[in-house]
Motif scaffolding. Sequence first.
Motif, PDB file in Angstrom:
ATOM      1  N   SER A   7       0.820  -1.214   0.000  1.00 22.51           N
ATOM      2  CA  SER A   7       0.000   0.000   0.000  1.00 22.51           C
ATOM      3  C   SER A   7       0.852   1.260   0.000  1.00 22.51           C
ATOM      4  N   ARG A   8       2.113   1.135   0.453  1.00 20.89           N
ATOM      5  CA  ARG A   8       3.025   2.274   0.479  1.00 20.89           C
ATOM      6  C   ARG A   8       3.862   2.375  -0.792  1.00 20.89           C
ATOM      7  N   GLY A   9       3.486   1.589  -1.811  1.00 19.04           N
ATOM      8  CA  GLY A   9       4.147   1.686  -3.108  1.00 19.04           C
ATOM      9  C   GLY A   9       5.430   0.895  -3.236  1.00 19.04           C
ATOM     10  N   ILE A  10       5.656  -0.061  -2.357  1.00 18.29           N
ATOM     11  CA  ILE A  10       6.878  -0.858  -2.380  1.00 18.29           C
ATOM     12  C   ILE A  10       6.658  -2.137  -3.178  1.00 18.29           C
ATOM     13  N   THR A  11       7.589  -2.420  -4.086  1.00 12.82           N
ATOM     14  CA  THR A  11       7.565  -3.671  -4.836  1.00 12.82           C
ATOM     15  C   THR A  11       8.322  -4.718  -4.041  1.00 12.82           C
ATOM     16  N   LEU A  12       7.685  -5.831  -3.773  1.00 12.54           N
ATOM     17  CA  LEU A  12       8.295  -6.855  -2.939  1.00 12.54           C
ATOM     18  C   LEU A  12       9.342  -7.664  -3.698  1.00 12.54           C
ATOM     19  N   ASP A  13      10.440  -7.948  -3.026  1.00 14.24           N
ATOM     20  CA  ASP A  13      11.440  -8.869  -3.540  1.00 14.24           C
ATOM     21  C   ASP A  13      10.892 -10.290  -3.423  1.00 14.24           C
ATOM     22  N   GLU A  37      11.009 -11.609   0.005  1.00 12.58           N
ATOM     23  CA  GLU A  37       9.986 -11.042   0.894  1.00 12.58           C
ATOM     24  C   GLU A  37       8.628 -11.694   0.670  1.00 12.58           C
ATOM     25  N   LYS A  38       8.367 -12.105  -0.568  1.00 10.73           N
ATOM     26  CA  LYS A  38       7.117 -12.806  -0.848  1.00 10.73           C
ATOM     27  C   LYS A  38       7.117 -14.174  -0.171  1.00 10.73           C
ATOM     28  N   MET A  39       8.272 -14.831  -0.179  1.00  8.77           N
ATOM     29  CA  MET A  39       8.379 -16.157   0.411  1.00  8.77           C
ATOM     30  C   MET A  39       8.455 -16.104   1.934  1.00  8.77           C
ATOM     31  N   TYR A  40       9.128 -15.072   2.444  1.00  4.51           N
ATOM     32  CA  TYR A  40       9.332 -14.927   3.888  1.00  4.51           C
ATOM     33  C   TYR A  40       8.987 -13.499   4.294  1.00  4.51           C
ATOM     34  N   PRO A  41       7.679 -13.221   4.495  1.00  6.25           N
ATOM     35  CA  PRO A  41       7.220 -11.853   4.743  1.00  6.25           C
ATOM     36  C   PRO A  41       7.890 -11.150   5.920  1.00  6.25           C
ATOM     37  N   PHE A  42       8.422 -11.911   6.895  1.00  3.25           N
ATOM     38  CA  PHE A  42       9.045 -11.237   8.032  1.00  3.25           C
ATOM     39  C   PHE A  42      10.261 -10.419   7.605  1.00  3.25           C
ATOM     40  N   LEU A  43      10.855 -10.736   6.455  1.00  3.49           N
ATOM     41  CA  LEU A  43      11.961  -9.926   5.942  1.00  3.49           C
ATOM     42  C   LEU A  43      11.554  -8.467   5.764  1.00  3.49           C
ATOM     43  N   GLU A  91      32.464 -10.453   5.125  1.00  2.71           N
ATOM     44  CA  GLU A  91      32.722 -11.701   5.845  1.00  2.71           C
ATOM     45  C   GLU A  91      31.404 -12.366   6.255  1.00  2.71           C
ATOM     46  N   TYR A  92      30.483 -11.571   6.793  1.00  6.20           N
ATOM     47  CA  TYR A  92      29.193 -12.151   7.208  1.00  6.20           C
ATOM     48  C   TYR A  92      28.425 -12.684   5.997  1.00  6.20           C
ATOM     49  N   ILE A  93      28.311 -11.878   4.954  1.00  8.53           N
ATOM     50  CA  ILE A  93      27.512 -12.279   3.793  1.00  8.53           C
ATOM     51  C   ILE A  93      28.080 -13.556   3.173  1.00  8.53           C
ATOM     52  N   THR A  94      29.379 -13.599   2.999  1.00 10.05           N
ATOM     53  CA  THR A  94      30.022 -14.774   2.396  1.00 10.05           C
ATOM     54  C   THR A  94      29.810 -16.009   3.261  1.00 10.05           C
ATOM     55  N   TYR A  95      30.022 -15.872   4.569  1.00 20.79           N
ATOM     56  CA  TYR A  95      29.850 -17.012   5.478  1.00 20.79           C
ATOM     57  C   TYR A  95      28.407 -17.516   5.444  1.00 20.79           C
ATOM     58  N   SER A  96      27.462 -16.610   5.534  1.00 25.98           N
ATOM     59  CA  SER A  96      26.059 -17.016   5.610  1.00 25.98           C
ATOM     60  C   SER A  96      25.594 -17.695   4.329  1.00 25.98           C
ATOM     61  N   LEU A  97      26.051 -17.213   3.186  1.00 25.07           N
ATOM     62  CA  LEU A  97      25.672 -17.839   1.913  1.00 25.07           C
ATOM     63  C   LEU A  97      26.375 -19.179   1.729  1.00 25.07           C
ATOM     64  N   ASP A  98      27.666 -19.229   2.049  1.00 26.25           N
ATOM     65  CA  ASP A  98      28.435 -20.463   1.864  1.00 26.25           C
ATOM     66  C   ASP A  98      27.969 -21.579   2.796  1.00 26.25           C
ATOM     67  N   ASN A  99      27.385 -21.215   3.921  1.00 24.80           N
ATOM     68  CA  ASN A  99      26.983 -22.208   4.914  1.00 24.80           C
ATOM     69  C   ASN A  99      25.466 -22.409   4.993  1.00 24.80           C
ATOM     70  N   GLY A 100      24.764 -21.971   3.967  1.00 28.13           N
ATOM     71  CA  GLY A 100      23.333 -22.225   3.875  1.00 28.13           C
ATOM     72  C   GLY A 100      22.490 -21.583   4.952  1.00 28.13           C
ATOM     73  N   ILE A 110      21.104 -18.614   4.685  1.00 28.36           N
ATOM     74  CA  ILE A 110      20.092 -17.770   4.051  1.00 28.36           C
ATOM     75  C   ILE A 110      19.154 -18.664   3.256  1.00 28.36           C
ATOM     76  N   LEU A 111      17.881 -18.705   3.640  1.00 25.80           N
ATOM     77  CA  LEU A 111      16.933 -19.599   2.977  1.00 25.80           C
ATOM     78  C   LEU A 111      16.698 -19.214   1.524  1.00 25.80           C
ATOM     79  N   TYR A 112      16.569 -17.923   1.267  1.00 27.67           N
ATOM     80  CA  TYR A 112      16.365 -17.431  -0.089  1.00 27.67           C
ATOM     81  C   TYR A 112      16.956 -16.022  -0.139  1.00 27.67           C
ATOM     82  N   PRO A 113      18.107 -15.839  -0.779  1.00 28.06           N
ATOM     83  CA  PRO A 113      18.794 -14.542  -0.726  1.00 28.06           C
ATOM     84  C   PRO A 113      17.973 -13.394  -1.302  1.00 28.06           C
ATOM     85  N   HIS A 114      17.887 -12.332  -0.545  1.00 31.37           N
ATOM     86  CA  HIS A 114      17.250 -11.098  -0.994  1.00 31.37           C
ATOM     87  C   HIS A 114      18.151 -10.439  -2.042  1.00 31.37           C
ATOM     88  N   ARG A 115      17.540  -9.805  -3.019  1.00 29.51           N
ATOM     89  CA  ARG A 115      18.313  -9.134  -4.070  1.00 29.51           C
ATOM     90  C   ARG A 115      19.291  -8.122  -3.480  1.00 29.51           C
TER      91      ARG A 115
END
Length: 208
Positions: free
Chosen positions: A88-94, A97-103, A179-188, A190-195
Amino acid sequence: MEEIEEMEIRNFEYIKISPSAPLEERITGTYLLNGRPKTLKHVQEVADTCVRIAEQYGLDREKCRIAGLLHDIGAVMKPEDMVGYTISRGITLDEAEKMYPFLLHQRVSRMFAEDVLGIKDEDILSAIECHTTLKNCPGKYDMALFIADKLSWDREGVPPYFNEVERGLQLSLESASLEYITYSLDNGMILYPHRWLLEAKAYLERIS
């Protein structure tokens, strides 16, 4: 296409907003009024970590403290309501965010801070808005809050990436973020990476 009427936080009757008081008391009161004592404990720890990072990198301590306290204020909204509210605020969902609305709570937290609590400082608002995912070309305050949130996570024990991120923090905010982003992606982690997360990673890799 049917136009969606813009919604406000006050449209959600279950959300209780602490009455006028000094800002920090109003923030604290809002978490407690909405039954979020654990979230309050988390944001206080994040605020303390963000202040430590501010001192290390010459950032404004108060900006970092307020950003830390406010970064999860959107969690007082039910995840199922976040979708309709942000659209409603004009935001296009990633897709994430559609899969995991809490994001969406990072975006909702920014709007809550701005619309309800009157925060106008863009350094604070931007940091809140991307504290979960970071974003392309992040600013110093964006990265400070992003790192603080990851080091002071809301689970038991020490984060598995703690040592890597702390080592990165001795070099730069950019290094710690990557370091955080690489570790989290390499070790699974992140369930579905946000753009935004992927864009942040690509940017940080380019400048490293």
